[in-house]
Design an enzyme around this catalytic site. Sequence first.
Site, PDB file in Angstrom:
ATOM      1  N   SER A 174     -24.703  -7.587  61.217  1.00 11.69           N
ATOM      2  CA  SER A 174     -24.649  -8.433  62.413  1.00 11.69           C
ATOM      3  C   SER A 174     -24.730  -9.893  61.992  1.00 11.69           C
ATOM      4  CB  SER A 174     -25.810  -8.102  63.358  1.00 11.69           C
ATOM      5  OG  SER A 174     -25.922  -9.080  64.380  1.00 11.69           O
ATOM      6  N   TYR A 187     -34.686  -6.881  64.208  1.00 12.75           N
ATOM      7  CA  TYR A 187     -33.250  -6.580  64.179  1.00 12.75           C
ATOM      8  C   TYR A 187     -32.550  -7.436  63.134  1.00 12.75           C
ATOM      9  CZ  TYR A 187     -28.451  -5.945  65.776  1.00 12.75           C
ATOM     10  OH  TYR A 187     -27.107  -5.666  65.838  1.00 12.75           O
TER      11      TYR A 187
END
Length: 270
Positions: A174, A187
Site C-alpha cells: 500500500s 496497517y
Amino acid sequence: MDAFQHQLLTLIGGLICFCVLVKCIRFMKYIFPHTWSAVPQTFFRSMGEWAGKGNFFLAKRGLNVVMISRTLEKLQRVASEVEQTTGQKVKVIEADFTKNSVYKNIEENLQGLDIGVLVNNVGMLHNPLPCRFLNGSDIDESLVNCNIISVTKVCDARACMLHLRKGLILNLSSGLGTFPCPLYTMYSASKAFISTFSKALQAEYKAKGIIIQVVTPYGVSTPMTRYQKPGFITKTAEEFVSESLEYVTFGDEVFGCLAHEMLVIEFDSA
C-alpha cells in the site's frame, strides 16, 4: 574561483537534468507500457496452468484460478460467473487468513495443481477509522496473521516454482506503507513489511527465474476503504487490477497505474 563555481554549477545542473530524465523515463513506462515492455498474451499462461488466489482478470488471460476467501457463498457465486464468462476452471477454498490454522487445508487443496502465478492481496485495518495506536481495538494476532503471515506462507508454492524455474508472485502492499503513517500505524507498518520482504525475496530468487513483485497502490475503492468514490486517483478494483497486470515486467515494485505513479513522482519532488 570563477572557473570552480562554473564547474560546480555545471555539475549540479547536470545532476538535476539526469534526475529529471530518470523520472521522465519512469513516467513514460506507464504511459506506453505496451511499447516499453509489452507483456505477451501467453506470458501468464507460460508460468503455469493455475493462479493461486487468482481473479477474473487472470482467468481472462488463460489461467485456471484458485479463489480463496472466508465467505464461501460469495466465492461460489463469483466462481460460477468467472467459469461462465471465461471458460476457465475455478477452484474455491474457504479460509480466514486471520487464523493460522487455515494453511494445512489450503495446502491439501492445492496438491497436484501447477501453480504458476500467486497473488497475495488479503489485508485488513487495525481499526475501521483513523485513530491513535493506543485508542484502537486491542492488538491481537488477527492483523499480523492477515497482513504479514499470509504473505510469508508462499513457501510451498515457491518450492514448486523453484523446481520449474519459473513463476510470478505478486504481493500487494500500500502507498501508506511507503512512509510512517500516523493514525494507521499498524496497517502502515504491516504494508512496509510486505514491500521490504518482497524486494529481498526477489533479490534471492531472481536468478532462479521467478518474478516477485510488490504492487503498491494508493487509492482503490474496496470494502476496506468503504468504497470511496472512484476518480482520477481512486480506482475501482477492476480498473486497478486490469492496469497493474500490464506492469508485471517493470521491476521489483510498481504502483499499479499511471495515476498512482504520478502521485509518487509528485511526492518525490516535494
